[in-house]
Design a protein around this motif. Structure first.
Motif, mmCIF file in Angstrom:
data_model
loop_
_atom_site.group_PDB
_atom_site.id
_atom_site.type_symbol
_atom_site.label_atom_id
_atom_site.label_comp_id
_atom_site.label_asym_id
_atom_site.label_seq_id
_atom_site.Cartn_x
_atom_site.Cartn_y
_atom_site.Cartn_z
ATOM 1 N N ASN A 68 0.793 -1.233 0.000
ATOM 2 C CA ASN A 68 0.000 0.000 0.000
ATOM 3 C C ASN A 68 0.825 1.283 0.000
ATOM 4 O OD1 ASN A 68 -2.667 -1.117 0.017
ATOM 5 N ND2 ASN A 68 -2.230 -1.809 2.091
ATOM 6 N N LEU A 69 2.089 1.218 0.423
ATOM 7 C CA LEU A 69 2.897 2.427 0.566
ATOM 8 C C LEU A 69 4.373 2.064 0.572
ATOM 9 C CD1 LEU A 69 2.986 5.535 1.375
ATOM 10 C CD2 LEU A 69 3.126 4.725 3.730
ATOM 11 N N GLN A 90 0.126 4.950 -9.414
ATOM 12 C CA GLN A 90 0.578 5.476 -8.126
ATOM 13 C C GLN A 90 0.452 6.989 -8.046
ATOM 14 O OE1 GLN A 90 3.081 3.514 -9.794
ATOM 15 N NE2 GLN A 90 2.593 1.657 -8.716
ATOM 16 N N GLN A 142 2.002 5.626 -3.429
ATOM 17 C CA GLN A 142 0.811 4.975 -2.900
ATOM 18 C C GLN A 142 -0.093 4.599 -4.064
ATOM 19 O OE1 GLN A 142 -2.730 5.952 -2.657
ATOM 20 N NE2 GLN A 142 -2.860 3.923 -1.794
ATOM 21 N N PRO A 143 -0.334 3.304 -4.316
ATOM 22 C CA PRO A 143 0.304 2.140 -3.695
ATOM 23 C C PRO A 143 1.748 1.989 -4.185
ATOM 24 C CG PRO A 143 -1.130 1.402 -5.451
ATOM 25 C CD PRO A 143 -1.320 2.901 -5.324
ATOM 26 N N SER A 144 2.435 1.014 -3.642
ATOM 27 C CA SER A 144 3.862 0.836 -3.914
ATOM 28 C C SER A 144 4.167 0.466 -5.356
ATOM 29 C CB SER A 144 4.430 -0.257 -3.002
ATOM 30 O OG SER A 144 4.232 0.064 -1.660
#
Length: 184
Positions: A68-69, A90, A142-144
């Motif tokens: 998520n991050l 992202q 975000q997200p990764s």
């Protein structure tokens, strides 16, 4: 036994889909807080950009957040930055700790200095350039997505990749190059 498990899982999935429900996989994330010291990386990993001159340390990994991050600390020892590009999946946030940076987001250009923050929404072309001799910033995705692997691969280049190598590297990591780097 595996056949029974498969049939039971398939039956539950079909029932859930028919009822409009989704079945989610269990989250894979850390359940403990942690500290990453200044100028260090989450897993003691060294990712040096621009021919080994500029550390790009992972502070919070996608492994910590179930994808998520991701948070990076970049210590820039050379001027410049990436080409104009798009992240299809992202959002990005940058926080300037040292130095000066120019950002282009869509058609707008912004000069950022110590303490400034900028948000870059997904699907909007953007680029930045460090304009001071030294710089430091924290930035997050975000997200990764595939960003940790992107920077690992970028660090394998002895210098800047050629435009063709760069375009392929970006594409392989769910981004698209749409223009040249910013002029400084």
């Amino acid at each position: 036994m595996q056949r029974r498990k498969f049939i039971a899982t398939a039956a539950a999935s079909i029932t859930a889909l028919a009822l409009g429900q989704t079945i989610s996989a269990p989250e894979i994330r850390t359940d403990k807080g942690f500290v990453v010291k200044a100028n260090e990386s989450r897993f003691n990993e060294s990712t040096l950009l621009f021919g080994g001159t500029s550390p790009n340390n992972i502070k919070v990994s996608s492994k910590d957040t179930d994808g998520n991050l991701t948070v990076f600390e970049y210590i820039g020892n050379v001027k410049g930055g990436p080409p104009l590009h798009i992240h299809h999946n992202q959002d990005e946030i940058f926080f300037i700790v040292e130095g000066e940076y120019t950002f282009r987001v869509g058609e707008n250009t912004h000069l950022l200095k110590i303490g400034d923050t900028i948000f870059l929404p997904r699907k909007v072309p953007h680029a930045f350039a460090q304009t001071s001799e030294k710089g430091k910033m924290y930035f997050m995705f975000q997200p990764s997505g595939k960003m940790e692997d992107f920077f690992r691969k970028l660090a394998t280049f002895k210098g800047q990749p050629t435009p063709e190598e760069g375009a392929k590297l970006f594409s392989d990591h769910e981004m698209e190059v749409v223009g040249p780097p910013l002029e400084i």
